[in-house]
Design a protein around this motif. Structure first.
Motif, mmCIF file in Angstrom:
data_model
loop_
_atom_site.group_PDB
_atom_site.id
_atom_site.type_symbol
_atom_site.label_atom_id
_atom_site.label_comp_id
_atom_site.label_asym_id
_atom_site.label_seq_id
_atom_site.Cartn_x
_atom_site.Cartn_y
_atom_site.Cartn_z
ATOM 1 N N TYR A 134 10.923 7.918 -8.303
ATOM 2 C CA TYR A 134 9.832 7.530 -9.199
ATOM 3 C C TYR A 134 10.250 6.251 -9.902
ATOM 4 C CZ TYR A 134 6.438 8.110 -13.054
ATOM 5 O OH TYR A 134 5.431 7.936 -13.967
ATOM 6 N N MET A 135 9.449 5.191 -9.769
ATOM 7 C CA MET A 135 9.876 3.913 -10.324
ATOM 8 C C MET A 135 8.675 3.039 -10.674
ATOM 9 S SD MET A 135 11.113 1.622 -7.047
ATOM 10 C CE MET A 135 12.447 2.704 -6.569
ATOM 11 N N PRO A 136 8.895 2.047 -11.560
ATOM 12 C CA PRO A 136 7.825 1.089 -11.844
ATOM 13 C C PRO A 136 7.518 0.269 -10.594
ATOM 14 C CG PRO A 136 9.548 0.976 -13.514
ATOM 15 C CD PRO A 136 10.089 1.800 -12.386
ATOM 16 N N THR A 137 6.259 -0.029 -10.404
ATOM 17 C CA THR A 137 5.846 -0.793 -9.231
ATOM 18 C C THR A 137 6.527 -2.156 -9.176
ATOM 19 O OG1 THR A 137 3.720 0.350 -9.340
ATOM 20 C CG2 THR A 137 3.824 -1.574 -7.945
ATOM 21 N N VAL A 138 6.871 -2.717 -10.321
ATOM 22 C CA VAL A 138 7.524 -4.026 -10.322
ATOM 23 C C VAL A 138 8.896 -3.982 -9.656
ATOM 24 C CG1 VAL A 138 6.303 -4.839 -12.373
ATOM 25 C CG2 VAL A 138 8.491 -3.671 -12.637
ATOM 26 N N ALA A 159 3.801 5.228 -2.454
ATOM 27 C CA ALA A 159 2.629 5.919 -2.997
ATOM 28 C C ALA A 159 2.367 5.409 -4.415
ATOM 29 C CB ALA A 159 2.835 7.430 -2.992
ATOM 30 N N GLN A 160 1.297 4.672 -4.573
ATOM 31 C CA GLN A 160 0.983 4.009 -5.832
ATOM 32 C C GLN A 160 -0.015 4.830 -6.649
ATOM 33 O OE1 GLN A 160 1.968 0.913 -7.285
ATOM 34 N NE2 GLN A 160 0.827 1.825 -8.978
ATOM 35 N N PHE A 161 0.315 5.084 -7.928
ATOM 36 C CA PHE A 161 -0.615 5.773 -8.813
ATOM 37 C C PHE A 161 -1.794 4.872 -9.137
ATOM 38 C CE2 PHE A 161 3.163 8.304 -9.566
ATOM 39 C CZ PHE A 161 2.660 9.582 -9.745
ATOM 40 N N TYR A 182 3.316 2.716 -12.033
ATOM 41 C CA TYR A 182 4.393 3.450 -11.384
ATOM 42 C C TYR A 182 3.992 3.852 -9.967
ATOM 43 C CZ TYR A 182 6.767 3.851 -15.881
ATOM 44 O OH TYR A 182 7.403 3.560 -17.063
ATOM 45 N N CYS A 183 5.006 4.103 -9.159
ATOM 46 C CA CYS A 183 4.778 4.563 -7.792
ATOM 47 C C CYS A 183 5.906 5.511 -7.393
ATOM 48 C CB CYS A 183 4.724 3.383 -6.820
ATOM 49 S SG CYS A 183 6.291 2.478 -6.633
ATOM 50 N N TRP A 184 5.703 6.186 -6.281
ATOM 51 C CA TRP A 184 6.766 6.960 -5.621
ATOM 52 C C TRP A 184 7.207 6.199 -4.384
ATOM 53 C CZ3 TRP A 184 9.507 10.956 -7.295
ATOM 54 C CH2 TRP A 184 8.972 11.809 -8.263
ATOM 55 N N VAL A 197 4.368 3.050 5.054
ATOM 56 C CA VAL A 197 2.963 3.422 4.889
ATOM 57 C C VAL A 197 2.626 3.299 3.413
ATOM 58 C CG1 VAL A 197 1.298 5.309 5.056
ATOM 59 C CG2 VAL A 197 3.034 4.994 6.853
ATOM 60 N N PHE A 198 1.503 2.676 3.114
ATOM 61 C CA PHE A 198 1.062 2.568 1.720
ATOM 62 C C PHE A 198 -0.032 3.591 1.473
ATOM 63 C CE2 PHE A 198 -1.513 1.057 -1.771
ATOM 64 C CZ PHE A 198 -0.561 0.649 -2.697
ATOM 65 N N ARG A 199 0.140 4.367 0.394
ATOM 66 C CA ARG A 199 -0.849 5.384 0.029
ATOM 67 C C ARG A 199 -1.223 5.225 -1.438
ATOM 68 N NH1 ARG A 199 -0.182 10.314 2.824
ATOM 69 N NH2 ARG A 199 -1.824 11.120 1.485
#
Length: 237
Positions: A134-138, A159-161, A182-184, A197-199
């Motif tokens: 779990y991390m910031p998208t940046v 996986a982007q929130f 944030y994203c996974w 894969v981008f979700r």
């Protein structure tokens, strides 16, 4: 500053001192979303998962809903709130884990500062089947992160929130907000990956936040949720 005066939104990037514990608990619903929206739940019941930056147990608590065995550890005892399963260990000291076999999965919210890259590399070396960070998208950019991880070992899924999943220093605010996305990042170590894969993770905060989460971890004045919500993740896709 009183608790009431502490701002509930993080208006910029997380900047911590070099010796900071960098403790920003994960909203329980954000961990549930990993399974409810991306991974499903059926394949994990007989597996071992490790959270090596567990804090008070916000993430390990949800992992217990999915995995048969959860190992939780941290370099510092933040007051782990779950029964059993906590060990005081430094994840970046391999010798601290010599007495444990390798887990099937490592799923964690690591320090986001200078230790992030080391955490991810250590997790990829230690896990047997998968890693979810779990991390910031940046943090998807960065020359060193690409050179040492994203390039040679690309994740299977990003996986982007869609809605924000706010992290607050030292606490979870059930009704908090943030400007940080944030994203996974998910690695499937048993699969060859060329391009991730981008979700999207669709809006699910209200659906996946349960009253028992607030009873255990909540610090805000959020109104109680319906007691009928939050029995389990059974039936997630």
């Amino acid at each position: 500053m009183t608790q009431a005066a502490i701002p509930r939104s993080i208006n910029g990037p997380r900047i911590e001192a070099a010796n900071s514990l960098d403790y920003f608990p994960t909203p329980p619903w954000a961990t549930r979303a990993l399974f409810a929206e991306i991974l499903g739940t059926k394949a994990f019941r007989d597996l071992i998962v490790e959270d090596p930056a567990c804090g008070e147990g916000h993430m390990a608590y949800v992992l217990q809903e999915v995995f048969g065995t959860v190992w939780a550890s941290d370099v510092y005892d933040h007051g782990y709130r779950l029964n059993g399963g906590f060990a005081l260990r430094d994840f970046l000291e391999p010798a601290a884990f010599d007495d444990l076999k390798r887990p099937d999965w490592i799923i964690t919210n690591p320090p986001f500062g200078t230790k992030l890259l080391a955490f991810v590399r250590r997790a990829l070396a230690r896990a047997r089947t998968g890693v979810a960070i779990y991390m910031p998208t940046v943090k998807l950019d960065g020359i060193n992160r690409h050179r040492f991880v994203y390039g040679p070992r690309p994740p299977h899924t990003i996986a982007q929130f869609v809605e924000r999943a706010p992290c607050h220093k030292g606490r979870w605010e059930p009704d908090g907000d943030t400007f940080t996305a944030y994203c996974w990042m998910i690695w499937r170590l048993d699969r060859r990956v060329k391009d991730p894969v981008f979700r999207w993770i669709p809006p699910c905060r209200s659906r996946l936040t349960f009253q028992r989460d607030i009873d255990l971890f909540g610090t805000s004045s959020a109104p109680p949720l319906s007691s009928s919500r939050g029995s389990s993740l059974t039936g997630a896709p």
